[in-house]
Design a protein around this motif. Sequence first.
Motif, PDB file in Angstrom:
ATOM      1  N   ARG A   1       2.853-118.191  81.612  1.00  0.00           N
ATOM      2  CA  ARG A   1       1.511-118.755  81.461  1.00  0.00           C
ATOM      3  C   ARG A   1       0.664-118.340  82.654  1.00  0.00           C
TER       4      ARG A   1
ATOM      5  N   CYS B   1       6.476-118.336  85.348  1.00  0.00           N
ATOM      6  CA  CYS B   1       7.398-117.454  84.629  1.00  0.00           C
ATOM      7  C   CYS B   1       8.290-118.327  83.751  1.00  0.00           C
TER       8      CYS B   1
ATOM      9  N   LYS C   1      11.043-107.411  80.811  1.00  0.00           N
ATOM     10  CA  LYS C   1       9.794-108.042  80.374  1.00  0.00           C
ATOM     11  C   LYS C   1       9.856-109.522  80.731  1.00  0.00           C
ATOM     12  N   ARG C   2       8.675-110.073  80.974  1.00  0.00           N
ATOM     13  CA  ARG C   2       8.590-111.498  81.296  1.00  0.00           C
ATOM     14  C   ARG C   2       7.477-112.136  80.485  1.00  0.00           C
ATOM     15  N   SER C   3       7.702-113.378  80.130  1.00  0.00           N
ATOM     16  CA  SER C   3       6.688-114.181  79.455  1.00  0.00           C
ATOM     17  C   SER C   3       6.414-115.408  80.306  1.00  0.00           C
TER      18      SER C   3
ATOM     19  N   LYS D   1      -1.136-118.181  77.590  1.00  0.00           N
ATOM     20  CA  LYS D   1       0.142-117.530  77.295  1.00  0.00           C
ATOM     21  C   LYS D   1       0.120-116.046  77.680  1.00  0.00           C
ATOM     22  N   LEU D   2       1.200-115.612  78.295  1.00  0.00           N
ATOM     23  CA  LEU D   2       1.461-114.207  78.594  1.00  0.00           C
ATOM     24  C   LEU D   2       2.756-113.851  77.872  1.00  0.00           C
ATOM     25  N   ASP D   3       2.700-112.932  76.939  1.00  0.00           N
ATOM     26  CA  ASP D   3       3.893-112.581  76.170  1.00  0.00           C
ATOM     27  C   ASP D   3       4.406-111.204  76.542  1.00  0.00           C
ATOM     28  N   GLU D   4       5.662-111.151  76.913  1.00  0.00           N
ATOM     29  CA  GLU D   4       6.408-109.922  77.172  1.00  0.00           C
ATOM     30  C   GLU D   4       5.632-108.896  77.987  1.00  0.00           C
TER      31      GLU D   4
END
Length: 186
Positions: A31, A113, A27-29, A73-76
Amino acid sequence: TIDDKVDQDDFAEFWAEHSDRFAVPEKRSGRLVIAADKVDGEAARGELTGGAMWGDIVQQYGTEPGNKSQSGKLDEVSSRFTGPVPDALFATPEGELSAVFDLGDGRWGVVRCDRILPGKDADPTQNRDAIFEAIKAQRKEDLFQELLATWAVEFGVTRYDEKLEHVKSWQELTYVEPAGPPVPRS
């Protein structure tokens, strides 16, 4: 009826074929800013490269209200997701900005990332019960398909798959929505 007994050979064979279903994906978090066009996307990326604050850039160049409300924001995001945003996020090294990329609908995006959470291989001992149930479910499905084929020949049944694809499945017909919270009193 099916054979409910699952021996070690059945277990090992199933695990060899389907272990990836039980693995925890990477998984990646990070913006994301979604710009109206490529020119705005390039301008946003240029300002981000120059040290501008991500939230400011999302507010200035962003076109997606949901993305703006979360400051991009992009979470997991799971590696199992597909599409332009996950593809760009997983192609970008940690701590770096992506190139401006086409979202396929006229808009353009840029991602950064921020964090990589590595995936984990599945442990068959932790998934033992689920594996047994999956083996039994596959046996039921195989038996059902075998019976359908037999009945088609025995009773002259003709299937019209193009019409069946619009019919709800048994699971959809029998699904009961879980009860929600009680209605609050005033």
